[in-house]
Design an enzyme around this catalytic site. Structure first.
Site, mmCIF file in Angstrom:
data_model
loop_
_atom_site.group_PDB
_atom_site.id
_atom_site.type_symbol
_atom_site.label_atom_id
_atom_site.label_comp_id
_atom_site.label_asym_id
_atom_site.label_seq_id
_atom_site.Cartn_x
_atom_site.Cartn_y
_atom_site.Cartn_z
ATOM 1 N N HIS A 195 2.053 43.367 -0.476
ATOM 2 C CA HIS A 195 1.490 43.187 0.878
ATOM 3 C C HIS A 195 2.745 43.204 2.464
ATOM 4 O O HIS A 195 1.979 43.539 2.736
ATOM 5 C CB HIS A 195 -0.001 42.846 0.662
ATOM 6 C CG HIS A 195 -0.788 42.776 1.663
ATOM 7 N ND1 HIS A 195 -1.094 44.320 1.649
ATOM 8 C CD2 HIS A 195 -1.826 42.399 2.944
ATOM 9 C CE1 HIS A 195 -2.372 44.510 2.960
ATOM 10 N NE2 HIS A 195 -2.212 42.680 3.589
ATOM 11 N N SER B 159 -3.465 47.624 5.932
ATOM 12 C CA SER B 159 -4.423 46.362 5.802
ATOM 13 C C SER B 159 -5.208 47.015 6.778
ATOM 14 O O SER B 159 -6.206 48.292 6.588
ATOM 15 C CB SER B 159 -3.894 45.617 5.786
ATOM 16 O OG SER B 159 -4.584 44.009 5.279
ATOM 17 N N ASP C 34 -0.800 50.147 2.544
ATOM 18 C CA ASP C 34 -1.786 49.255 1.485
ATOM 19 C C ASP C 34 -4.123 49.534 2.194
ATOM 20 O O ASP C 34 -4.187 48.689 3.207
ATOM 21 C CB ASP C 34 -1.786 47.767 2.144
ATOM 22 C CG ASP C 34 -0.564 47.684 0.995
ATOM 23 O OD1 ASP C 34 -0.197 48.669 0.208
ATOM 24 O OD2 ASP C 34 -0.174 46.167 0.918
#
Ligand SMILES: *[C@@H]1O[C@H](CO)[C@@H](O)[C@H](O)[C@H]1NC(C)=O
Length: 504
Positions: free
Chosen positions: A417, A329, A356
């Site tokens: 996620h 992320s 991600d």
């Protein structure tokens, strides 16, 4: 009417309050509310060590915290968790060694941190957050052997010998060396006994230990992994420990907490945080260098109650030409940024893994000359958002990877996620409810780990195996026709979509 008053009388409040707690305890102790973390997937047992050391002090950005006037981006110490392979007989599955609690201690630090992230500054309400964390996380422990000695050089060679053409020769050499003493053996085996390294950077609101299964498993395949505990104000809370015994608590920060001239906007805060993270990555690599140079003896571990016996054993044992950076992320955005101009003297990185890459963590760096693996969760790929005026996020990532000499872009279907974190392993049904994943969380992690290790091995020997050997199956993913979305099976049986592979 008085009814309303009576309803909230302190006695009633206490009564219902304690009834709630007793009920909570009952539910907690009677149902398998949380599940233990599974054993790591690789052949080696795993050593774990929290390390905090002093680094060269520097100010990354002059911004201050409104509340206290303290500088926000001054680098003082580096905190990491090391996961590494150790020489120990395998432990039975039902008797995993406990390295430490999964939740960082004290829990109230993290609980208060998450409350502050939700703009809650009232201590009793913050205590509710701490209670919830304790309720969900206090039973969970990270498996591993604290501060155990690193796997010996001959043993490493023996276990890896079958992956090269000259395997037999190495086996002979290693078994001769085993006969001599350990230290001598490490020296004479030279490069053969060294281990490749991974530096991992966590996501927004995450912590270094939120990924223990993914990272510990990579270590169990023969890698020395350092998970950075970022002090850039992105996590819930952390404590900086100084050599003189003093400490400083450091919370999550948002734009409105900051005092700076001119005032910081979100984009400025992200720039400062990413620069701070990059400095921490550099310091982690620097720590690898020091450990490899035999300075482990001089490193003082400032983490309270964390030992340091194993550090001298890293002398001449790290392959400093095989350092890979990985992140999730916000951390994936940071990893891509750290690859700008890599490999260089300060960033001798041979490749990157981005899980991600952030959708709101700032634009993505495109200037990357080393191999890169981008793995997205099904949810991240499926749900499209516009990305900084550059188009759909999926398309931007695809173009970034296509523009590289050696880039992969793949999606693990049925995941969300947080699927690469420990959360879906610990509270599977909550995560399934909240994120709507269809893939079993253990299978998902196994796939992420397998493909990561296959990529790391490719970086070492140039051989492509498994999913990274596949051709493109789904060039335009969610943006194209549904019937053009082909899939390929991973080792654990899950479906991957392959969007981009290297041209050659
Ligand atoms: C060290 O890393 C380099 C670069 O990845 C690689 O070529 C070399 O084989 C590695 N050495 C060992 C012993 O694995």
């Amino acid at each position: 009417m008085v009814f309303g008053l009576r309803r909230f009388s302190p006695r009633r409040f206490l009564f219902f309050g304690s009834a709630f707690f007793v009920f909570g305890f009952l539910v907690y102790s009677l149902t398998p509310f949380t599940e233990p973390l599974p054993p790591y997937t690789g052949p080696h047992e795993v050593g774990i060590l929290d390390v905090e050391t002093e680094v060269k002090r520097r100010v990354i950005n002059e911004a201050k915290l409104k509340e206290t006037g303290e500088r926000l981006f001054e680098l003082e110490t580096l905190a990491i968790t090391l996961y590494y392979p150790v020489s120990m007989p395998p432990t039975p599955r039902n008797n995993q060694p406990h390295a430490r609690p999964w939740l960082p201690q004290p829990i109230s630090l993290i609980g208060t941190g998450y409350a502050r992230m939700c703009h809650i500054y009232f201590p009793p309400l913050q205590a509710v957050f701490t209670f919830l964390l304790w309720f969900l996380g206090s039973k969970t422990v990270i498996p591993g052997h604290v501060d155990a000695p690193l796997i010996s050089a001959p043993e490493k060679v023996l276990l890896n010998a079958n992956d090269g053409p000259d395997g037999m020769a190495k086996i002979m050499l290693a078994s001769q060396e085993v006969a001599k003493g350990e230290n001598e053996a490490a020296g004479e085996l030279g490069d053969l006994g060294t281990l490749p390294c991974v530096v991992f950077t966590h996501g927004m609101a995450g912590m270094s230990q939120s990924y223990s299964h993914y990272l510990g498993s990579i270590a169990s395949h023969g890698y020395v992994v350092a998970a950075v505990e970022h002090r850039d104000g992105s996590g819930p809370g952390t404590i900086v420990h100084y050599a003189d015994g003093k400490e400083r608590k450091f919370w999550h920060i948002q734009v409105q907490d900051i005092e700076s001239e001119p005032p910081m906007k979100l984009a400025d805060l992200q720039k400062a945080q990413l620069a701070y993270r990059e400095a921490e990555l550099e310091e982690t690599i620097n720590l690898f260098r020091r450990l490899n140079a035999g300075e482990g003896m001089d490193i003082r571990n400032l983490k309270p109650e964390s030992p340091e016996e194993s550090l001298p054993g890293f002398k001449n044992r790290l392959n400093l030409s095989a350092i890979t950076v990985a992140g999730h992320s916000y951390g994936a955005t940071g990893a891509l940024q750290a690859l700008k101009n890599a490999p260089s003297k300060s960033m001798p990185i041979n490749g990157g893994i981005a899980l991600d890459p952030g959708k709101g963590s700032g634009p993505l760096n495109k200037e990357i000359d080393v191999p890169l693996l981008v793995m997205q969760s099904g949810q991240w790929t499926e749900k499209q958002t516009q990305f900084y005026g550059q188009g759909w996020h999926f398309d931007v990532v695809r173009k970034v990877v296509e523009g590289m000499k050696e880039g992969w872009f793949i999606t693990l279907t049925g995941t969300a996620h947080p699927s690469c974190t420990d959360a879906p392993l610990i509270v599977p049904w909550i995560m399934k409810l909240v994120t709507g994943t269809t893939l079993n969380p253990r299978v998902a992690l196994k796939e992420y780990i397998d493909v990561s290790v296959e990529f790391l091995e490719f970086l070492r020997n140039g051989d492509k195996k498994g999913v990274i050997k596949s051709d493109v199956t789904s060039p335009t993913g969610p943006l194209g026709d549904a019937e053009k979305r082909g899939k390929v099976k991973g080792k654990a049986g899950a479906d991957w979509e392959v969007h981009v592979v290297p041209q050659t």
